[in-house]
Design a protein around this motif. Structure first.
Motif, PDB file in Angstrom:
ATOM      1  N   LEU A 219       1.366  -1.095   0.146  1.00  0.00           N
ATOM      2  CA  LEU A 219      -0.147   0.210   0.059  1.00  0.00           C
ATOM      3  C   LEU A 219       1.230   1.486  -0.224  1.00  0.00           C
ATOM      4  O   LEU A 219       0.903   1.833  -0.400  1.00  0.00           O
ATOM      5  N   GLN A 220       1.913   1.502   0.662  1.00  0.00           N
ATOM      6  CA  GLN A 220       3.137   2.982   1.583  1.00  0.00           C
ATOM      7  C   GLN A 220       2.917   2.651  -0.649  1.00  0.00           C
ATOM      8  O   GLN A 220       3.338   3.527  -1.247  1.00  0.00           O
ATOM      9  N   GLY A 221       3.649   1.405  -0.959  1.00  0.00           N
ATOM     10  CA  GLY A 221       4.684   1.442  -2.363  1.00  0.00           C
ATOM     11  C   GLY A 221       3.424   1.938  -3.447  1.00  0.00           C
ATOM     12  O   GLY A 221       3.625   3.134  -4.057  1.00  0.00           O
ATOM     13  N   GLN A 222       2.532   1.718  -3.273  1.00  0.00           N
ATOM     14  CA  GLN A 222       1.657   2.286  -4.895  1.00  0.00           C
ATOM     15  C   GLN A 222       1.342   3.892  -3.935  1.00  0.00           C
ATOM     16  O   GLN A 222       0.467   4.565  -5.347  1.00  0.00           O
ATOM     17  N   ALA A 223       0.474   4.160  -3.042  1.00  0.00           N
ATOM     18  CA  ALA A 223       0.403   5.407  -2.240  1.00  0.00           C
ATOM     19  C   ALA A 223       1.488   6.530  -3.046  1.00  0.00           C
ATOM     20  O   ALA A 223       1.493   7.258  -3.379  1.00  0.00           O
ATOM     21  N   ARG A 224       3.069   6.162  -2.706  1.00  0.00           N
ATOM     22  CA  ARG A 224       3.862   7.355  -2.858  1.00  0.00           C
ATOM     23  C   ARG A 224       4.460   7.475  -4.478  1.00  0.00           C
ATOM     24  O   ARG A 224       4.351   8.568  -4.753  1.00  0.00           O
ATOM     25  N   ALA A 225       3.361   5.873  -5.168  1.00  0.00           N
ATOM     26  CA  ALA A 225       3.977   5.728  -7.130  1.00  0.00           C
ATOM     27  C   ALA A 225       2.233   6.769  -7.480  1.00  0.00           C
ATOM     28  O   ALA A 225       2.627   7.587  -8.508  1.00  0.00           O
TER      29      ALA A 225
ATOM     30  N   ALA B 170      11.680 -10.193   8.767  1.00  0.00           N
ATOM     31  CA  ALA B 170      10.978  -9.581   7.131  1.00  0.00           C
ATOM     32  C   ALA B 170       9.987  -9.981   7.207  1.00  0.00           C
ATOM     33  O   ALA B 170       9.499 -11.394   6.554  1.00  0.00           O
ATOM     34  N   TRP B 171       9.170  -8.985   6.134  1.00  0.00           N
ATOM     35  CA  TRP B 171       8.565  -8.935   5.433  1.00  0.00           C
ATOM     36  C   TRP B 171       8.204  -9.909   4.180  1.00  0.00           C
ATOM     37  O   TRP B 171       7.165 -11.095   3.174  1.00  0.00           O
ATOM     38  N   GLY B 172       9.379  -9.370   3.569  1.00  0.00           N
ATOM     39  CA  GLY B 172       9.588  -9.885   2.148  1.00  0.00           C
ATOM     40  C   GLY B 172       9.080  -9.382   1.290  1.00  0.00           C
ATOM     41  O   GLY B 172       8.802  -7.929   1.371  1.00  0.00           O
ATOM     42  N   HIS B 173       8.556  -9.768   0.234  1.00  0.00           N
ATOM     43  CA  HIS B 173       7.816  -8.864  -1.116  1.00  0.00           C
ATOM     44  C   HIS B 173       8.251  -8.218  -1.447  1.00  0.00           C
ATOM     45  O   HIS B 173       7.548  -6.777  -2.030  1.00  0.00           O
ATOM     46  N   SER B 174       9.279  -8.405  -2.060  1.00  0.00           N
ATOM     47  CA  SER B 174       9.838  -6.458  -2.868  1.00  0.00           C
ATOM     48  C   SER B 174       9.292  -6.360  -3.914  1.00  0.00           C
ATOM     49  O   SER B 174       9.046  -7.588  -4.379  1.00  0.00           O
ATOM     50  N   LEU B 175       8.819  -5.001  -3.856  1.00  0.00           N
ATOM     51  CA  LEU B 175       7.743  -4.810  -5.667  1.00  0.00           C
ATOM     52  C   LEU B 175       9.226  -3.500  -6.120  1.00  0.00           C
ATOM     53  O   LEU B 175       9.689  -3.050  -5.705  1.00  0.00           O
ATOM     54  N   VAL B 176       8.213  -3.392  -7.261  1.00  0.00           N
ATOM     55  CA  VAL B 176       8.164  -2.125  -8.370  1.00  0.00           C
ATOM     56  C   VAL B 176       6.496  -2.057  -8.516  1.00  0.00           C
ATOM     57  O   VAL B 176       6.339  -2.886  -9.683  1.00  0.00           O
ATOM     58  N   VAL B 177       6.765  -0.503  -8.518  1.00  0.00           N
ATOM     59  CA  VAL B 177       4.861  -0.293  -9.121  1.00  0.00           C
ATOM     60  C   VAL B 177       5.588   1.128 -10.330  1.00  0.00           C
ATOM     61  O   VAL B 177       6.439   1.597  -9.942  1.00  0.00           O
ATOM     62  N   ASP B 178       4.474   1.540 -10.885  1.00  0.00           N
ATOM     63  CA  ASP B 178       4.923   2.596 -11.635  1.00  0.00           C
ATOM     64  C   ASP B 178       3.931   3.298 -11.751  1.00  0.00           C
ATOM     65  O   ASP B 178       3.063   3.519 -10.476  1.00  0.00           O
ATOM     66  N   PRO B 179       4.364   3.585 -11.941  1.00  0.00           N
ATOM     67  CA  PRO B 179       3.252   5.802 -12.151  1.00  0.00           C
ATOM     68  C   PRO B 179       1.756   5.373 -11.934  1.00  0.00           C
ATOM     69  O   PRO B 179       1.608   6.746 -11.721  1.00  0.00           O
ATOM     70  N   MET B 180       1.365   5.006 -12.813  1.00  0.00           N
ATOM     71  CA  MET B 180       0.201   4.210 -12.794  1.00  0.00           C
ATOM     72  C   MET B 180      -0.173   3.541 -11.342  1.00  0.00           C
ATOM     73  O   MET B 180      -1.538   3.199 -10.700  1.00  0.00           O
ATOM     74  N   ALA B 181       0.561   3.449  -9.976  1.00  0.00           N
ATOM     75  CA  ALA B 181       0.366   3.072  -9.251  1.00  0.00           C
ATOM     76  C   ALA B 181       0.375   1.397  -9.172  1.00  0.00           C
ATOM     77  O   ALA B 181      -0.518   0.594  -8.192  1.00  0.00           O
TER      78      ALA B 181
ATOM     79  N   VAL C  74       1.365  -2.756  -9.555  1.00  0.00           N
ATOM     80  CA  VAL C  74       2.805  -3.638  -9.607  1.00  0.00           C
ATOM     81  C   VAL C  74       3.387  -4.227 -10.539  1.00  0.00           C
ATOM     82  O   VAL C  74       2.162  -4.588 -10.559  1.00  0.00           O
ATOM     83  N   LEU C  75       4.047  -3.815 -11.071  1.00  0.00           N
ATOM     84  CA  LEU C  75       4.627  -5.026 -12.052  1.00  0.00           C
ATOM     85  C   LEU C  75       5.632  -6.296 -11.856  1.00  0.00           C
ATOM     86  O   LEU C  75       5.301  -7.178 -12.723  1.00  0.00           O
TER      87      LEU C  75
END
Length: 321
Positions: free
Chosen positions: A229-235, A257-268, A270-271
């Motif tokens: 959610l934080q990753g998507q919110a900042r994107a 640790a939770w894990g779940h490393s991710l990359v989010v695009d400019p439209m939020a 998750v890639l």
């Protein structure tokens, strides 16, 4: 450490990301042996680079276990820069990883020891150890580009779930870190709990960053609640890419640790997203996607600074000393 001039804001025009680039988040499994952790990280950076990745990200506290009890014993001196190999084996290992693989390397974070002088009433001043949670970013030539000391310390208490106080051991940094990658553009680097403070991301975006990069170690309480959610919110708020890189989960460790490393695009969207195990996730970043998002939903042109303040004005941006 490296220093950089404070980048100014960019006006709409050329692409923030000058050409497409492949990024990797290495969800590393680390243990108690620092030398083994550094060697293992080098192997994984080599593996990522072999697939055409040009920006590599390691996790928070990748060279040690995560926890207040570990920070002092694993801490390394980084000043004066460059430190000797004895002062900071991690600095030299990271520099070599970047140089040997011709990549930009956001070196997760390591515990840093800074020996400061504390005035006293005695005849001599006594050195006082100060500890930071510090991220080092290196160029493809192995040159240190920027240093980020975690600004917001992880002090939380969720009854019946988790209590943690980084401030019992660590001191906070004081600079928002923006890094110039000459072929590509600018990225901002922050650490874990920093992501919960959207002002940092807004300032970085308004200073022309194409990506926000957060080495982090959310846990199994806060991770399922807020990591993605934080990753998507900042994107979503800033219409740029966001990369979050976590350690792999070790249930035998004190901190899970939770894990779940991710990359989010400019439209939020998750890639790519990992599970909790050690892995490498990669994504292609494209400057056109940033412009598409900003043209379709033109937040950039609709902000009302006559109604509210622009938080990017007067911000302290650059690199720690």
């Amino acid at each position: 450490m490296a220093t950089s001039s404070t980048p100014g804001p960019l006006t709409p025009g050329p692409l923030l990301l000058r050409k497409p680039v492949k990024i990797a988040c290495i969800q590393l499994a680390s243990g108690a042996d620092k030398a083994a952790n550094l060697s293992h990280a080098a192997d994984k950076v080599r593996e990522a680079a072999s697939s055409g990745v040009k920006i590599v990200v390691l996790p928070e506290c990748f060279n040690s276990p995560y926890g207040c009890d570990y920070f002092p014993s694993y801490a390394e001196e980084l000043l004066p820069s460059p430190p000797s190999p004895e002062q900071s084996p991690s600095f030299h290992a990271l520099s070599a990883m970047a140089r040997d693989n011709n990549v930009y390397l956001v070196g997760g974070s390591i515990p840093e020891l800074s020996q400061t002088t504390q005035s006293s009433t005695s005849s001599s001043d006594k050195p006082k150890p100060t500890y930071y949670n510090t991220s080092l970013t290196f160029s493809p030539t192995g040159t240190l580009l920027a240093t980020h000391r975690k600004i917001h310390l992880f002090d939380i208490s969720i009854p019946g779930k988790i209590t943690f106080r980084e401030s019992d051991v660590l001191s906070p940094g004081n600079t928002l870190t923006v890094v110039d990658l000459p072929e590509y553009g600018r990225i901002a680097v922050a650490i874990c709990y920093d992501i919960r403070f959207p002002e940092l991301a807004m300032i970085a975006a308004r200073q022309g960053c194409f990506a926000l990069v957060y080495p982090g170690a959310f846990n199994t309480t806060t991770g399922p609640l807020h990591w993605r959610l934080q990753g998507q919110a900042r994107a979503m708020d800033n219409q740029i890419y966001v990369a979050l890189c976590s350690p792999a989960r070790d249930t035998s460790a004190v901190y899970h640790a939770w894990g779940h490393s991710l990359v989010v695009d400019p439209m939020a969207q998750v890639l790519v997203e990992a599970d909790e195990k050690e892995t490498i996730v990669t994504a292609e970043l494209d400057g056109d996607k940033i412009e598409e998002a900003r043209k379709g939903i033109p937040l950039r042109d609709q902000r009302r600074f006559d109604v509210y303040l622009d938080v990017s004005k007067g911000s302290k941006t650059g690199s720690e000393p």
